[in-house]
Design a protein around this motif. Structure first.
Motif, PDB file in Angstrom:
ATOM      1  N   GLY A 138       0.818  -1.219   0.000  1.00 39.60           N
ATOM      2  CA  GLY A 138       0.000   0.000   0.000  1.00 39.60           C
ATOM      3  C   GLY A 138       0.842   1.255   0.000  1.00 39.60           C
ATOM      4  O   GLY A 138       0.576   2.201  -0.740  1.00 39.60           O
ATOM      5  N   TRP A 139       1.884   1.259   0.827  1.00 38.96           N
ATOM      6  CA  TRP A 139       2.753   2.439   0.874  1.00 38.96           C
ATOM      7  C   TRP A 139       3.483   2.629  -0.449  1.00 38.96           C
ATOM      8  O   TRP A 139       3.606   3.750  -0.945  1.00 38.96           O
ATOM      9  CB  TRP A 139       3.769   2.340   2.022  1.00 38.96           C
ATOM     10  N   PHE A 140       3.964   1.546  -1.032  1.00 38.26           N
ATOM     11  CA  PHE A 140       4.670   1.608  -2.309  1.00 38.26           C
ATOM     12  C   PHE A 140       3.763   2.207  -3.387  1.00 38.26           C
ATOM     13  O   PHE A 140       4.156   3.130  -4.104  1.00 38.26           O
ATOM     14  CB  PHE A 140       5.125   0.197  -2.710  1.00 38.26           C
ATOM     15  N   ILE A 141       2.547   1.676  -3.500  1.00 41.78           N
ATOM     16  CA  ILE A 141       1.597   2.202  -4.492  1.00 41.78           C
ATOM     17  C   ILE A 141       1.325   3.675  -4.225  1.00 41.78           C
ATOM     18  O   ILE A 141       1.348   4.506  -5.141  1.00 41.78           O
ATOM     19  CB  ILE A 141       0.281   1.394  -4.478  1.00 41.78           C
TER      20      ILE A 141
ATOM     21  N   PHE B 276      12.216  -1.576   0.360  1.00 43.17           N
ATOM     22  CA  PHE B 276      11.384  -2.701   0.790  1.00 43.17           C
ATOM     23  C   PHE B 276      12.037  -4.045   0.527  1.00 43.17           C
ATOM     24  O   PHE B 276      11.761  -5.009   1.251  1.00 43.17           O
ATOM     25  CB  PHE B 276       9.993  -2.629   0.159  1.00 43.17           C
ATOM     26  N   LEU B 277      12.902  -4.149  -0.451  1.00 36.93           N
ATOM     27  CA  LEU B 277      13.637  -5.386  -0.688  1.00 36.93           C
ATOM     28  C   LEU B 277      14.400  -5.781   0.578  1.00 36.93           C
ATOM     29  O   LEU B 277      14.269  -6.902   1.079  1.00 36.93           O
ATOM     30  CB  LEU B 277      14.609  -5.236  -1.864  1.00 36.93           C
ATOM     31  N   GLY B 278      15.173  -4.847   1.119  1.00 36.14           N
ATOM     32  CA  GLY B 278      15.923  -5.126   2.342  1.00 36.14           C
ATOM     33  C   GLY B 278      15.025  -5.305   3.547  1.00 36.14           C
ATOM     34  O   GLY B 278      15.235  -6.202   4.374  1.00 36.14           O
ATOM     35  N   ARG B 279      14.010  -4.483   3.657  1.00 36.43           N
ATOM     36  CA  ARG B 279      13.121  -4.538   4.811  1.00 36.43           C
ATOM     37  C   ARG B 279      12.332  -5.850   4.835  1.00 36.43           C
ATOM     38  O   ARG B 279      12.181  -6.481   5.884  1.00 36.43           O
ATOM     39  CB  ARG B 279      12.183  -3.340   4.819  1.00 36.43           C
ATOM     40  N   ILE B 280      11.823  -6.260   3.685  1.00 39.23           N
ATOM     41  CA  ILE B 280      11.043  -7.495   3.630  1.00 39.23           C
ATOM     42  C   ILE B 280      11.923  -8.700   3.943  1.00 39.23           C
ATOM     43  O   ILE B 280      11.521  -9.602   4.680  1.00 39.23           O
ATOM     44  CB  ILE B 280      10.326  -7.629   2.267  1.00 39.23           C
ATOM     45  N   ARG B 281      13.125  -8.717   3.403  1.00 42.02           N
ATOM     46  CA  ARG B 281      14.039  -9.836   3.709  1.00 42.02           C
ATOM     47  C   ARG B 281      14.288  -9.931   5.209  1.00 42.02           C
ATOM     48  O   ARG B 281      14.251 -11.021   5.795  1.00 42.02           O
ATOM     49  CB  ARG B 281      15.358  -9.665   2.967  1.00 42.02           C
ATOM     50  N   TYR B 282      14.540  -8.788   5.844  1.00 44.23           N
ATOM     51  CA  TYR B 282      14.811  -8.797   7.281  1.00 44.23           C
ATOM     52  C   TYR B 282      13.555  -9.152   8.078  1.00 44.23           C
ATOM     53  O   TYR B 282      13.603  -9.965   9.012  1.00 44.23           O
ATOM     54  CB  TYR B 282      15.365  -7.436   7.730  1.00 44.23           C
ATOM     55  N   GLU B 283      12.430  -8.589   7.700  1.00 47.57           N
ATOM     56  CA  GLU B 283      11.197  -8.891   8.429  1.00 47.57           C
ATOM     57  C   GLU B 283      10.806 -10.355   8.255  1.00 47.57           C
ATOM     58  O   GLU B 283      10.353 -10.998   9.200  1.00 47.57           O
ATOM     59  CB  GLU B 283      10.052  -7.983   7.979  1.00 47.57           C
TER      60      GLU B 283
END
Length: 187
Positions: A124-127, A153-160
């Motif tokens: 949602g934030w990306f869009i 988000f690539l880095g954030r999603i991997r870490y999350e």
């Protein structure tokens, strides 16, 4: 210049609603950061305003592409909706900061929008962020916002994903195997 008015309204609605939902679901973690305004964010948005003003002066016909702006408005609404429905669905499990330790009441949310997308708040934030620049018919910032947001988000999603795997073990592995992250190119 109507696009700038809609842009300002979109910023106000996004950050006010973000703060209010944080007050409802994340009261113990509330701070000024709950508005999601940072120096890099302000710099990015001001860069978008600058591009708009420069192009409106040098190439005013570009800003008359109202159909593009209308697409931007539709995407703003979609991004806002997806992010806020993610926050409401996750409730107290939604936080602005990635958690480093599992709270006793923390559960893996796999219902609602999370049934279809693992990280709907990020989607949602990306869009929404890219749509702010489509609204303004800012070709340079549209591409730049998309790339920089995607890299973030690539880095954030991997870490999350790593932390959620640590918290929920095989339950998260199975969920992640069948549910896309939501962002293109990020499984």
């Amino acid at each position: 210049m109507w696009q700038m008015q809609v842009f300002a309204l979109a910023l106000a609605v996004f950050h006010t609603s973000e703060f209010l939902l944080a007050a409802v679901f994340m009261r113990d973690q509330m701070s000024a950061r709950s508005l999601l305004i940072s120096k890099p964010y302000i710099t990015a948005m001001l860069t978008g305003v600058l591009e708009y003003l420069l192009e409106a002066t040098v190439l005013p016909s570009l800003k008359q592409m109202h159909t593009v702006s209308y697409v931007g408005i539709a995407l703003l609404l979609l991004g806002e909706f997806v992010r806020k429905i993610a926050m409401v669905t996750a409730g107290a499990n939604f936080t602005h900061d990635i958690q480093h330790s599992k709270r006793a009441e923390h559960v893996l949310v796999t219902k609602g929008v999370y049934k279809f997308v693992r990280h709907p708040g990020y989607l949602g934030w990306f869009i929404w962020a890219v749509a702010t620049q489509i609204l303004l018919v800012n070709p340079i910032c549209t591409v730049t916002f998309a790339y920089v947001s995607w890299r973030f988000f690539l880095g954030r999603i991997r870490y999350e994903d790593w932390t959620l795997h640590k918290f929920f073990g095989n339950e998260y592995v199975q969920y992640a195997a069948t549910t896309h992250s939501g962002l293109p190119g990020i499984p």
